[in-house]
Every structure is written in structure tokens, then in C-alpha cells.
Design an enzyme around this catalytic site. Structure first.
Site, PDB file in Angstrom:
ATOM      1  N   CYS A  62       0.842  -1.203   0.000  1.00 10.51           N
ATOM      2  CA  CYS A  62       0.000   0.000   0.000  1.00 10.51           C
ATOM      3  C   CYS A  62       0.877   1.253   0.000  1.00 10.51           C
ATOM      4  CB  CYS A  62      -0.911  -0.010   1.228  1.00 10.51           C
ATOM      5  SG  CYS A  62      -2.039   1.392   1.250  1.00 10.51           S
ATOM      6  N   CYS A  66       0.566   4.466   7.017  1.00  8.20           N
ATOM      7  CA  CYS A  66      -0.067   4.286   8.335  1.00  8.20           C
ATOM      8  C   CYS A  66       0.858   3.462   9.234  1.00  8.20           C
ATOM      9  CB  CYS A  66      -1.417   3.597   8.175  1.00  8.20           C
ATOM     10  SG  CYS A  66      -2.401   4.274   6.824  1.00  8.20           S
ATOM     11  N   CYS A  69       0.150  -0.241  10.298  1.00 14.80           N
ATOM     12  CA  CYS A  69      -0.387  -1.215   9.341  1.00 14.80           C
ATOM     13  C   CYS A  69       0.665  -2.138   8.713  1.00 14.80           C
ATOM     14  CB  CYS A  69      -1.150  -0.481   8.236  1.00 14.80           C
ATOM     15  SG  CYS A  69      -1.968  -1.658   7.138  1.00 14.80           S
ATOM     16  N   CYS A 106     -17.061  -8.574   4.749  1.00 19.52           N
ATOM     17  CA  CYS A 106     -16.321  -7.318   4.597  1.00 19.52           C
ATOM     18  C   CYS A 106     -15.044  -7.566   3.806  1.00 19.52           C
ATOM     19  CB  CYS A 106     -15.914  -6.768   5.952  1.00 19.52           C
ATOM     20  SG  CYS A 106     -17.276  -6.567   7.081  1.00 19.52           S
ATOM     21  N   CYS A 137     -19.720  -5.296   2.735  1.00 15.30           N
ATOM     22  CA  CYS A 137     -18.985  -4.119   3.205  1.00 15.30           C
ATOM     23  C   CYS A 137     -17.651  -4.106   2.478  1.00 15.30           C
ATOM     24  CB  CYS A 137     -18.771  -4.215   4.709  1.00 15.30           C
ATOM     25  SG  CYS A 137     -17.749  -2.870   5.350  1.00 15.30           S
ATOM     26  N   CYS A 197     -19.451   2.818   8.022  1.00 16.38           N
ATOM     27  CA  CYS A 197     -18.742   2.120   9.091  1.00 16.38           C
ATOM     28  C   CYS A 197     -17.476   2.917   9.336  1.00 16.38           C
ATOM     29  CB  CYS A 197     -18.423   0.693   8.635  1.00 16.38           C
ATOM     30  SG  CYS A 197     -17.335  -0.199   9.764  1.00 16.38           S
ATOM     31  N   ARG A 269     -18.329  -2.221  17.242  1.00 19.10           N
ATOM     32  CA  ARG A 269     -17.622  -3.488  16.993  1.00 19.10           C
ATOM     33  C   ARG A 269     -16.361  -3.614  17.830  1.00 19.10           C
ATOM     34  NH1 ARG A 269     -16.935  -3.624  11.588  1.00 19.10           N
ATOM     35  NH2 ARG A 269     -19.095  -4.274  11.486  1.00 19.10           N
TER      36      ARG A 269
END
Ligand code: SAM
Ligand code: DTB
Ligand code: SF4
Length: 360
Positions: A62, A66, A69, A106, A137, A197, A269
Site C-alpha cells: 500500500c 499508516c 499497518c 467485509c 462491506c 462504518c 464493533r
């Protein structure tokens, strides 16, 4: 003494001040838990938990940085990268998730945003997963309005896009996009008519005030997110946050409780991090108002607790998986119904309204 938010007349509010949210965090633990559970019972069956299963449809490399991550291309976490999965592979996993009792599927992609080349394939995945009879999702990074509208048109029920932390801590965690970019995508998703979400991560070395700031931002959006994932950082070797200090578990439970109080009708969640939580901590999270989990083999790249362990915990607590579109208990496959507890004369038979028929 801080205000009592347990009254049934409390409306959904979008004007929470930091002082009010801070005061909730600072309540004696028992008072906070009582308020959160009281609010929870006004809007939900306290013994039902919504179950979502995750699949990474495009893994690693990616371009975003972040710090939490494992999929960021900026860090070496030893993760095996994967291209966008073929439709058949996704459908196979979605069917399996459905058979195992998940009501929502998801799908996550490690993108800054979906490319024009990949997007038609993504839309086809949405159409076909939806045709299996599950809620869908996706979390694909930033979207423009056209992409948001197309996903809604294809039948995507939810879009996940987290604010992650407070606006002031955001740039210490991510430098390749801004907090405002996240709010802008969420607004487009809402405009397109999809359910939102949005949640965050705690345990990244943020201050208590950052947790207050995150919840204030979420609660004061034009509409409360339908679903609010609260992730406990999963410390992955190779990421800049691999050695960050552990967050006190009670601070995590308080975060769940305050989320429940400030967003009373949202599904909260208990998201990443369950593998490092014992049963008692998870039970306190449910008592604090969490009513949704990720269930299955993995989150996106890191493991979840065994499915049998989750079901054993549900049986001990008398919890049931929530069925799609109703707030009724789901019918579990027979092989998932027997738990050591039910078979043992050492325990009280906790009432868990499991049905006998299978899902299909
Ligand atoms: N790339 C998309 C994005 O960032 O929106 C979607 C995938 S991303 C992995 C989805 C969310 O997972 C992040 O926003 C973050 O809240 C959460 N997450 C990622 N890594 C995590 C970790 N190590 N521990 C806990 N939560 C994590
Ligand atoms: C969310 O808030 N948490 C999920 C989901 N939305 C996409 C992802 C958690 C990822 C944890 C690290 C991993 O397994 O890669
Ligand atoms: Fe990429 Fe999402 Fe991971 Fe950030 S959280 S590095 S955007 S996959």
C-alpha cells in the site's frame, strides 16, 4: 457528578463537547459500565452480537504510510503481497463465511484509492457477493463521488473508512493523507446512500485526550456511523508501532463504553485485537455495549481467535449471533452448536436460544 445519559428520552446528539466526553471517561468504572449497559438495552437486545467476516481482496504494497499497518509498502513486515483476487476466490470465501454464520462479508484492499482499471472488477464482486444473500462491506481507501455512487448502485451496503485517531494526533500516525481527506470520503459515502462504518484504533501511544477527540469527531458527524469499529492495535513486527507500550485493558473497555453512550444506536464493533484479550475482557466489552465482532480465521492479515473459542465464549455468556436484517438469533450449523459447556454437568445450562435448523 457528570450527567446521566441513561434516560430513554436521550436523543442522538451531534454536539458532544470534549468536556462531556472526558467526564464520561473519568466516571468510576462501575458507574460508566452501568450507564453504557443501560443505554445499550434501550436500543439493542443485549444478548445478540452481529458477526462479520473479513477478507483481504488485495494485500500489501500500500502506498500509504499508516504506522500501525502491516500492509504499508513503507515498512518491511515480511507480508506476502497479493494482487486483486479473482471473483471465484472471493465468492468461495463469502459462501464459507455465510455457512459459518456470518451475516456480513467485509472486503478490504490495501489501496490509497481504487484505480479505474480495478474498479469494474470490484463492482462485479459486490453484485455477486450480494446475490449470495449476505450484507456487503468494503474498505478500499479514498473514493470520489462517482465511485461512491457506483458502489451504492452495485448494492454495497456498508463502506468502512476509519478516522483512526484524533485530528491532532493524526499526522503522528499517517503523513500520506489528512484527517480532512477521511471526512470528505465519508461524506461522499453518505451522499451515495451507503451505510457508514467508521471507527478508530487505540493503543497506538495516543493520549487519553486523543481517545476523547476521536469519539467526539465520530459522534458529531452529520449522522452517527451505522457501525463503529474500535480496534485495539495489533502490534506487527516491522511496523513503527511494533514496540509501543500496551494500553491498560480497562482504558480499552472504557473506550467501548463511552462509544456506546455517545452513539447509542450504532453497532459498536469489538474489532481488531481480540486475540490478545482473554474471555473476561471480551465479556466486559460486551457488557460495555459492544455488539459486533469479526469472526472467522483472520482479520485482514493477522489471526482471529479460533471460531470454536468464540462460540464457546458465546455459550458461556448466553450470547447469540444476530441474524441478517432481523434482530433475531441466527441458526448455527449443528457442528458449531455443541460446546464443552453444554455437555458438562459442571456448569449451569446458560440459556442460549440456539436453533436447530442450518443456515442454508
Ligand atoms: N486501506 C483501507 C483504509 O485504510 O481505509 C482499508 C484497509 S485498512 C487495513 C482498515 C483499518 O484497519 C484501518 O483504518 C485501521 O483502523 C485498521 N488496522 C489496520 N492495521 C491495524 C492494526 N495493526 N491493528 C489494529 N487495527 C488495524
Ligand atoms: C476495521 O476497523 N478493522 C478491520 C476492518 N475495519 C477492515 C481491519 C483490522 C486489520 C488488523 C490488521 C490486519 O489483520 O491486517
Ligand atoms: Fe494502506 Fe489501509 Fe494499511 Fe493505511 S491502513 S497502509 S491505507 S491498507
Amino acid at each position: 457528578m457528570s450527567a446521566d445519559y441513561t434516560s430513554a428520552t436521550q436523543q442522538q446528539r451531534h454536539d458532544w463537547t470534549r468536556t462531556e466526553i472526558r467526564a464520561l471517561f473519568e466516571l468510576p468504572f462501575m458507574d460508566l459500565m452501568f450507564q453504557a449497559q443501560s443505554v445499550h438495552r434501550q436500543h439493542f437486545d443485549p444478548n445478540l452480537v452481529q458477526m462479520s467476516t473479513l477478507l483481504s481482496i488485495k494485500t500489501g504494497a500500500c502506498p500509504e504510510d499508516c504506522k500501525y499497518c502491516p500492509q504499508s509498502g513503507h515498512y518491511n513486515t515480511g507480508l506476502e503481497k497479493e494482487k486483486l483476487l479473482a471473483l471465484e476466490k472471493v465468492l468461495e470465501q463469502a459462501q464459507l463465511a455465510k455457512t459459518n454464520g456470518a451475516s456480513r462479508f467485509c472486503m478490504g484492499a490495501a489501496w490509497k484509492n481504487p484505480s479505474a482499471r480495478d474498479f469494474p472488477h470490484v463492482l462485479e464482486i459486490v453484485r455477486q457477493v450480494r446475490a449470495l444473500g449476505m450484507e456487503t462491506c468494503m474498505t478500499l481507501g479514498a473514493l470520489d463521488q462517482e465511485q461512491s455512487d457506483a458502489l451504492a448502485e452495485a448494492g454495497l451496503d456498508y463502506y468502512n473508512h476509519n478516522l483512526d485517531t484524533s485530528p491532532e494526533f493524526y499526522s503522528s500516525i499517517i503523513t500520506t493523507r489528512s484527517f480532512q481527506d477521511r471526512l470528505d470520503t465519508l461524506e461522499r459515502v453518505r451522499q451515495a446512500g451507503m451505510k457508514v462504518c467508521a471507527g478508530g484504533i487505540v493503543g497506538m501511544g495516543e493520549s487519553a485526550e486523543d481517545r476523547v477527540g476521536l469519539l467526539q469527531e465520530l459522534a458529531n458527524m452529520p449522522e452517527h456511523p451505522d457501525s463503529v469499529p474500535i480496534n485495539m492495535l495489533v502490534k506487527v513486527k516491522g511496523t513503527p508501532l511494533q514496540d509501543v507500550e500496551n494500553l491498560d485493558p480497562f482504558e480499552f473497555i472504557r473506550t467501548i463504553a463511552v462509544t456506546r453512550i455517545v452513539m447509542p444506536r450504532s453497532y459498536v464493533r469489538l474489532s481488531a485485537g481480540r486475540q490478545s484479550m482473554n474471555e473476561q475482557m471480551q465479556a466486559l466489552c460486551f457488557l460495555a455495549g459492544a455488539n459486533s465482532i469479526f469472526y472467522g480465521e483472520k482479520l485482514l492479515t493477522t489471526p482471529l481467535p479460533e471460531e470454536s473459542a468464540d462460540l464457546a465464549l458465546f455459550a458461556k455468556l448466553g450470547l447469540n449471533p444476530e441474524q441478517l436484517h432481523t434482530r433475531e438469533p441466527a441458526a448455527l450449523k449443528p457442528h458449531l452448536q455443541k460446546t464443552p459447556r453444554e455437555q458438562s454437568p459442571l456448569f449451569y445450562p446458560v440459556q442460549q436460544k440456539l436453533l436447530t435448523e442450518t443456515l442454508n
